[in-house]
Write a protein that holds these residues in place. Sequence first.
Motif, mmCIF file in Angstrom:
data_model
loop_
_atom_site.group_PDB
_atom_site.id
_atom_site.type_symbol
_atom_site.label_atom_id
_atom_site.label_comp_id
_atom_site.label_asym_id
_atom_site.label_seq_id
_atom_site.Cartn_x
_atom_site.Cartn_y
_atom_site.Cartn_z
ATOM 1 N N THR A 138 0.856 -1.192 0.000
ATOM 2 C CA THR A 138 0.000 0.000 0.000
ATOM 3 C C THR A 138 0.891 1.242 0.000
ATOM 4 O O THR A 138 2.112 1.158 0.153
ATOM 5 N N ALA A 139 0.286 2.399 -0.135
ATOM 6 C CA ALA A 139 1.046 3.644 -0.219
ATOM 7 C C ALA A 139 1.846 3.927 1.043
ATOM 8 O O ALA A 139 2.878 4.615 0.991
ATOM 9 N N ASP A 140 1.410 3.378 2.187
ATOM 10 C CA ASP A 140 2.140 3.618 3.435
ATOM 11 C C ASP A 140 3.060 2.457 3.811
ATOM 12 O O ASP A 140 3.425 2.299 4.978
ATOM 13 N N ARG A 142 2.677 -0.874 3.702
ATOM 14 C CA ARG A 142 2.111 -2.040 4.373
ATOM 15 C C ARG A 142 1.696 -3.119 3.372
ATOM 16 O O ARG A 142 1.503 -2.845 2.194
ATOM 17 N N HIS A 143 1.542 -4.342 3.883
ATOM 18 C CA HIS A 143 0.977 -5.416 3.068
ATOM 19 C C HIS A 143 -0.446 -5.061 2.646
ATOM 20 O O HIS A 143 -1.240 -4.588 3.472
ATOM 21 N N ASP A 144 -0.766 -5.309 1.396
ATOM 22 C CA ASP A 144 -2.140 -5.214 0.931
ATOM 23 C C ASP A 144 -2.719 -6.623 1.042
ATOM 24 O O ASP A 144 -2.683 -7.418 0.086
#
Length: 363
Positions: A138-140, A142-144
């Motif tokens: 994800t943009a931050d 993290r795992h999607d």
Amino acid sequence: MERMADLPQPRPSVAGIPAYVAGRPPTPREGVTTFKLSSNELPYPPLPGVLEAATAAAAAMNRYPDMGNTELYAALADRLGVEVANLAAGTGSTAVIYQLLSAYCGPGAEVVHPWRSFEAYPIAIAAAGATAVGVPLTADGRHDLDAMLAAVTDRTAVLILCTPNNPTGPALSHTEVAAVLDRIPGRVLVILDEAYREFVRSDDPVDGVALLGKHPNLTLTRTFSKAYGLAGLRVGYAVAAEPIAAAVRAVGLPFGVSAPAQAAAVASLAAEVALAERVDRVVAERDRVVAGLAAAGYDVPDPQGNFVWLELGDTTAGFATAADEVGLMVRPFTAPGTNRGCRVTIGETDANTRFLDLARRLD
């Protein structure tokens, strides 16, 4: 050399294996103390009693090490509350991941993993003859997890979760991992890579051992390289259901974990108080660095390992060069695509302060 065309040829997939890029040492600079912040190594010497234990074991280097890792398994089983049959050791958690993929993958199999994440994943997957299915973060950073579960097909043999994620830093929560395990088919092996677990300070940390009882398709991989400071000795282990642990041991290199490494790991487990103190010091420095970066205007993903991540895009190479010029070696990730930036290890206090000074100057 003649008749090169007649030489044995490796599997076609071997030619496509990407090279692992290790963290470089700092460039020597006259009159400047240099720091290596590129490999997530601990900046402290061995824990009390560890060097003595490893040295004593090295005196018998003319003998093979204990292939059964007897003392190490006993110490780990006691510490974790599991049976010895649930354990499998290897030369670092990376080697254990190689062994898992070797045991459970082959041509036609797919391995779903986060990306960007630990660089060894695509290498290990290709070495096993399987196909890597990298799912963007994800943009931050993290795992999607929804996208990762959506990528699971009938060909999926393994799903890898990396918590905290290397190189971006955020950790998965216990609730998130439990939800993934509830949703994924039981035939899929789930590897929970916990190389940096000791540094996690979140509200809902993963309790992997607790999850094993309900989810026998789960395997935890852990290492003594990071918090325990044994990166140079190479010892890690898996915690898994008995059949999975047995498969990992079956494909492991005989006598793989050296006698000094086994002795050092056992001694490290006995130094629990000193370990907690030094990990707390690293976390305190991590907090100081994150606060300094935030004050300088950087948006840093929540770091739960012993490193921080700067998403720098096209300026990544320039930042790494500037760091080298002031005696800091950081780890740049410049490959095209998402998550281009620098991973910076939390090192000595002076190193961290110099990094913050550089970050403020380049902001």
